[in-house]
Design a protein around this motif. Sequence first.
Motif, mmCIF file in Angstrom:
data_model
loop_
_atom_site.group_PDB
_atom_site.id
_atom_site.type_symbol
_atom_site.label_atom_id
_atom_site.label_comp_id
_atom_site.label_asym_id
_atom_site.label_seq_id
_atom_site.Cartn_x
_atom_site.Cartn_y
_atom_site.Cartn_z
ATOM 1 N N THR A 86 43.847 -64.081 -52.758
ATOM 2 C CA THR A 86 43.519 -64.560 -54.070
ATOM 3 C C THR A 86 44.296 -64.112 -55.368
ATOM 4 O O THR A 86 44.163 -64.731 -56.397
ATOM 5 C CB THR A 86 42.078 -63.891 -54.140
ATOM 6 O OG1 THR A 86 42.104 -62.451 -54.014
ATOM 7 C CG2 THR A 86 41.131 -64.394 -53.174
ATOM 8 N N GLU A 87 44.963 -63.137 -55.076
ATOM 9 C CA GLU A 87 46.093 -62.622 -56.042
ATOM 10 C C GLU A 87 47.317 -62.843 -55.805
ATOM 11 O O GLU A 87 47.681 -62.847 -54.806
ATOM 12 C CB GLU A 87 45.491 -61.169 -56.503
ATOM 13 C CG GLU A 87 44.253 -60.864 -57.087
ATOM 14 C CD GLU A 87 44.104 -61.619 -58.208
ATOM 15 O OE1 GLU A 87 44.995 -61.398 -59.004
ATOM 16 O OE2 GLU A 87 42.971 -62.355 -58.685
ATOM 17 N N MET A 88 48.101 -62.650 -56.639
ATOM 18 C CA MET A 88 49.754 -62.661 -56.534
ATOM 19 C C MET A 88 50.104 -61.582 -55.760
ATOM 20 O O MET A 88 50.993 -61.662 -54.911
ATOM 21 C CB MET A 88 50.429 -62.537 -57.876
ATOM 22 C CG MET A 88 51.743 -62.732 -57.937
ATOM 23 S SD MET A 88 52.580 -62.933 -59.623
ATOM 24 C CE MET A 88 51.937 -64.556 -60.230
ATOM 25 N N GLU A 89 49.544 -60.260 -55.876
ATOM 26 C CA GLU A 89 49.666 -59.279 -55.236
ATOM 27 C C GLU A 89 49.583 -59.397 -53.732
ATOM 28 O O GLU A 89 50.195 -58.774 -53.018
ATOM 29 C CB GLU A 89 48.649 -57.956 -55.508
ATOM 30 C CG GLU A 89 48.988 -56.678 -54.915
ATOM 31 C CD GLU A 89 50.416 -55.860 -55.280
ATOM 32 O OE1 GLU A 89 50.650 -55.037 -54.268
ATOM 33 O OE2 GLU A 89 50.755 -56.292 -56.319
ATOM 34 N N ASP A 90 48.427 -60.225 -53.261
ATOM 35 C CA ASP A 90 48.697 -60.450 -51.885
ATOM 36 C C ASP A 90 49.652 -60.970 -51.148
ATOM 37 O O ASP A 90 49.794 -60.985 -50.017
ATOM 38 C CB ASP A 90 47.442 -61.578 -51.588
ATOM 39 C CG ASP A 90 45.954 -60.833 -52.000
ATOM 40 O OD1 ASP A 90 45.853 -59.833 -52.127
ATOM 41 O OD2 ASP A 90 45.128 -61.854 -52.414
ATOM 42 N N SER A 91 50.556 -61.789 -51.913
ATOM 43 C CA SER A 91 51.778 -62.551 -51.148
ATOM 44 C C SER A 91 53.011 -61.618 -51.439
ATOM 45 O O SER A 91 54.093 -61.964 -50.790
ATOM 46 C CB SER A 91 52.142 -63.839 -52.020
ATOM 47 O OG SER A 91 52.380 -63.650 -53.756
ATOM 48 N N ARG A 92 52.785 -60.557 -51.880
ATOM 49 C CA ARG A 92 53.935 -59.495 -51.609
ATOM 50 C C ARG A 92 54.326 -58.804 -50.524
ATOM 51 O O ARG A 92 53.532 -58.373 -49.771
ATOM 52 C CB ARG A 92 53.374 -58.352 -52.796
ATOM 53 C CG ARG A 92 54.544 -57.337 -52.863
ATOM 54 C CD ARG A 92 54.214 -56.374 -53.899
ATOM 55 N NE ARG A 92 55.110 -55.372 -54.296
ATOM 56 C CZ ARG A 92 55.028 -54.294 -55.099
ATOM 57 N NH1 ARG A 92 53.841 -54.167 -55.649
ATOM 58 N NH2 ARG A 92 55.935 -53.644 -55.357
ATOM 59 N N ALA A 93 55.532 -59.070 -50.168
ATOM 60 C CA ALA A 93 56.062 -58.549 -48.999
ATOM 61 C C ALA A 93 56.323 -57.021 -48.850
ATOM 62 O O ALA A 93 56.594 -56.724 -49.939
ATOM 63 C CB ALA A 93 57.325 -59.273 -48.471
#
Length: 105
Positions: A86-93
């Motif tokens: 839901t957030e950009m943070e979720d896509s952070r590797a």
Amino acid sequence: MVNRFKDPSAHLEIADLFAEHDRSSLPIELGVSRRTLFRYRDLYVHLIETDEELMPNLNAARQDPHFQKINERLGHLLDRYDSKWTEMEDSRAEAFYDWVPEHRR
């Protein structure tokens, strides 16, 4: 950050979007020292190098009209890797290994 290409052949269009973005003052304001985009089949990997933690600055930049414009255009070219994000943070590797030769330290 990790996402999926809607169309893997769109990588050049995405590169052009970031070239436009990187000509603005926003990357410097965010503390970005280097950006590298990778593709592997349908995976899109966005490596952002900074001297400080990026996420607080990135979250603040979301209000910037230029950021919003680029983000909207990217939304037509990329999908979330995981539909539950839901957030950009979720896509952070998460980095789990880093090596620099001694002569570059």
